[in-house]
Scaffold this active site. Sequence first.
Site, PDB file in Angstrom:
ATOM      1  CD  GLU A 160       2.214  -8.445   7.446  1.00 32.62           C
ATOM      2  OE1 GLU A 160       2.131  -8.304   6.552  1.00 32.62           O
ATOM      3  OE2 GLU A 160       2.878  -7.572   8.146  1.00 32.62           O
ATOM      4  NE  ARG A 188       5.195   6.271   0.135  1.00 29.91           N
ATOM      5  CZ  ARG A 188       4.528   7.360   1.264  1.00 29.91           C
ATOM      6  NH1 ARG A 188       4.393   7.650   0.150  1.00 29.91           N
ATOM      7  NH2 ARG A 188       4.279   6.997   1.984  1.00 29.91           N
ATOM      8  CG  HIS A 231      -1.128   6.405   2.576  1.00 34.30           C
ATOM      9  ND1 HIS A 231      -0.813   7.740   2.897  1.00 34.30           N
ATOM     10  CD2 HIS A 231      -0.298   5.391   2.832  1.00 34.30           C
ATOM     11  CE1 HIS A 231       0.565   7.196   3.292  1.00 34.30           C
ATOM     12  NE2 HIS A 231       0.014   5.457   3.221  1.00 34.30           N
ATOM     13  CD  GLN A 250      -2.321  -0.362   7.210  1.00 38.11           C
ATOM     14  OE1 GLN A 250      -1.688  -1.428   8.204  1.00 38.11           O
ATOM     15  NE2 GLN A 250      -1.107   0.249   6.740  1.00 38.11           N
TER      16      GLN A 250
HETATM   17  P1  FAD Z   1       1.049   3.583  -2.694  1.00 42.13           P
HETATM   18  O1  FAD Z   1       0.860   2.804  -3.189  1.00 42.13           O
HETATM   19  O2  FAD Z   1       2.704   4.494  -2.768  1.00 42.13           O
HETATM   20  O3  FAD Z   1       0.281   5.180  -2.192  1.00 42.13           O
HETATM   21  C1  FAD Z   1       0.996   5.479  -1.106  1.00 42.13           C
HETATM   22  C2  FAD Z   1       0.155   7.340  -1.083  1.00 42.13           C
HETATM   23  O4  FAD Z   1       0.536   7.963  -2.451  1.00 42.13           O
HETATM   24  C3  FAD Z   1      -1.054   6.808  -0.738  1.00 42.13           C
HETATM   25  O5  FAD Z   1      -1.285   8.110   0.110  1.00 42.13           O
HETATM   26  C4  FAD Z   1      -1.715   7.743  -2.084  1.00 42.13           C
HETATM   27  O6  FAD Z   1      -2.776   8.061  -2.893  1.00 42.13           O
HETATM   28  C5  FAD Z   1      -0.327   8.702  -2.708  1.00 42.13           C
HETATM   29  N1  FAD Z   1       0.071   7.812  -4.468  1.00 42.13           N
HETATM   30  C6  FAD Z   1      -0.013   6.860  -5.087  1.00 42.13           C
HETATM   31  N2  FAD Z   1      -0.022   6.767  -6.438  1.00 42.13           N
HETATM   32  C7  FAD Z   1       0.398   8.834  -6.731  1.00 42.13           C
HETATM   33  C8  FAD Z   1       1.076   9.679  -7.712  1.00 42.13           C
HETATM   34  N3  FAD Z   1       0.980   8.572  -8.824  1.00 42.13           N
HETATM   35  N4  FAD Z   1       0.680  10.707  -8.037  1.00 42.13           N
HETATM   36  C9  FAD Z   1       0.318  11.487  -6.147  1.00 42.13           C
HETATM   37  N5  FAD Z   1      -0.090  10.971  -5.362  1.00 42.13           N
HETATM   38  C10 FAD Z   1      -0.061   9.216  -5.315  1.00 42.13           C
HETATM   39  N6  FAD Z   1       5.877  -1.112   5.579  1.00 42.13           N
HETATM   40  C11 FAD Z   1       7.287  -1.518   5.061  1.00 42.13           C
HETATM   41  O7  FAD Z   1       8.106  -0.820   5.817  1.00 42.13           O
HETATM   42  N7  FAD Z   1       7.458  -2.764   5.464  1.00 42.13           N
HETATM   43  C12 FAD Z   1       6.703  -3.933   5.229  1.00 42.13           C
HETATM   44  O8  FAD Z   1       6.642  -4.352   4.947  1.00 42.13           O
HETATM   45  C13 FAD Z   1       5.573  -2.884   4.809  1.00 42.13           C
HETATM   46  N8  FAD Z   1       3.993  -4.503   5.292  1.00 42.13           N
HETATM   47  C14 FAD Z   1       2.744  -3.686   4.505  1.00 42.13           C
HETATM   48  C15 FAD Z   1       1.764  -4.342   4.398  1.00 42.13           C
HETATM   49  C16 FAD Z   1       0.568  -3.799   4.318  1.00 42.13           C
HETATM   50  C17 FAD Z   1      -0.714  -5.024   4.331  1.00 42.13           C
HETATM   51  C18 FAD Z   1       0.108  -2.870   4.665  1.00 42.13           C
HETATM   52  C19 FAD Z   1      -1.309  -2.436   4.154  1.00 42.13           C
HETATM   53  C20 FAD Z   1       1.202  -2.045   4.648  1.00 42.13           C
HETATM   54  C21 FAD Z   1       2.399  -2.206   4.740  1.00 42.13           C
HETATM   55  N9  FAD Z   1       3.186  -0.884   4.643  1.00 42.13           N
HETATM   56  C22 FAD Z   1       4.844  -1.483   4.968  1.00 42.13           C
HETATM   57  C23 FAD Z   1       2.868   0.028   5.446  1.00 42.13           C
HETATM   58  C24 FAD Z   1       3.069   0.652   3.738  1.00 42.13           C
HETATM   59  O9  FAD Z   1       4.931   1.053   3.163  1.00 42.13           O
HETATM   60  C25 FAD Z   1       2.936   1.883   4.112  1.00 42.13           C
HETATM   61  O10 FAD Z   1       1.776   2.520   4.974  1.00 42.13           O
HETATM   62  C26 FAD Z   1       3.403   3.212   3.269  1.00 42.13           C
HETATM   63  O11 FAD Z   1       3.520   4.378   3.797  1.00 42.13           O
HETATM   64  C27 FAD Z   1       2.155   3.785   2.003  1.00 42.13           C
HETATM   65  O12 FAD Z   1       2.842   2.703   1.177  1.00 42.13           O
HETATM   66  P2  FAD Z   1       1.775   1.539  -0.637  1.00 42.13           P
HETATM   67  O13 FAD Z   1       2.526   0.702  -0.711  1.00 42.13           O
HETATM   68  O14 FAD Z   1       0.419   1.928   0.117  1.00 42.13           O
HETATM   69  O15 FAD Z   1       1.983   3.181  -1.233  1.00 42.13           O
END
Ligand code: FAD
Length: 297
Positions: free
Chosen positions: A17, A107, A151, A178
């Site tokens: 990455e 997200r 998370h 993560q």
């Molecule tokens: P989600 O999957 O949407 O989850 C976020 C939170 O919401 C979690 O606590 C989950 O339990 C909760 N949740 C999910 N669905 C629901 C629902 N229906 N109702 C209630 N709660 C819910 N960030 C960047 O800005 N740019 C990047 O390029 C980037 N790359 C990343 C790459 C990897 C491999 C990882 C692990 C993280 C990366 N991140 C990046 C960080 C990421 O954007 C953050 O960790 C962010 O806070 C959560 O993203 P997510 O897609 O896991 O969110």
Amino acid sequence: MKIIDLYKKNKVVLSLEVFPPRANYPVETVFQTIEELKKLEPAYISVTYGAGGSSRARTVEIASRIKREYGIEAQAHLTCVGHDKKDINSIMDQLLEEDVHNIMALRGDPPLDDPDFDYSRGEFPYASELIKEIKKRDEFGIAAAAHPEGHPECSRLKEDLFYLKEKVDTGVDFLISQLFFDNRVFFDFVDRARSTGINCLIIPGIMPVLNSLQIRRIIYLCGASMPARLLKIVDKYEDKPQDMEKAGIEYASSQIEELIVNGMPGVHLYTMNRAWQICKIVSNTGIIQTGSSERGS
Ligand code: FAD
């Protein structure tokens, strides 16, 4: 090609990455790093989106050049926070124009200047909503994030796993984790995910600890726990940056070795745009030799 097909070849898949340089730095700096990293023959390289303040506009450009100029499969990260459907579809159009067919769907985090940011006001409050929008096109391979220690916004791992399953069921090909520093945490997480009914590949994400300031910031941001062995290293070498870097390289190498020996289908390395350190880690493991060694052997 969709990246999931690369994992079907019964080889250990090395993925890397990189992040786009900030807008006031020349974009070419990342290509100097990629020029070195390509010697590792990674199966694919992913490019973050706005993470750590890097320029969002450059993600498509860098992913496109990784594919066209280096002949390496590219995965573009895409975060939905602060975007509406029009923005997301416009970025997907640009990716398709550039022949980039793989997205890491996320997200994202709240804007730094707005810690009370309300996700529910946006069109995409969670990554699963973004995935639904990407799926409508049927033209992208989709990966998503998994958080082995939960998370930070979710107080119970069980609840986080419930939403993770919901996300996977929306149409995720595979998950990338993560970062974590204790392999037992990751192995336990995979077991718990399996018992929740999450059956897709979960690829471990490894970030080498190369300096003590970086490690404190990371722990603050993602809440990863530090095993005693790593804590001792950080304490011992806090004021000796070169020794810290050397020890961090060794620590990451041994983490990777153990993961592969235990049959992991691949390893995703958060390179932080460091070339020689990543090359050293990969060569240390002796397991991923130019991305073509047999799994678990
Ligand atoms: P989600 O999957 O949407 O989850 C976020 C939170 O919401 C979690 O606590 C989950 O339990 C909760 N949740 C999910 N669905 C629901 C629902 N229906 N109702 C209630 N709660 C819910 N960030 C960047 O800005 N740019 C990047 O390029 C980037 N790359 C990343 C790459 C990897 C491999 C990882 C692990 C993280 C990366 N991140 C990046 C960080 C990421 O954007 C953050 O960790 C962010 O806070 C959560 O993203 P997510 O897609 O896991 O969110």
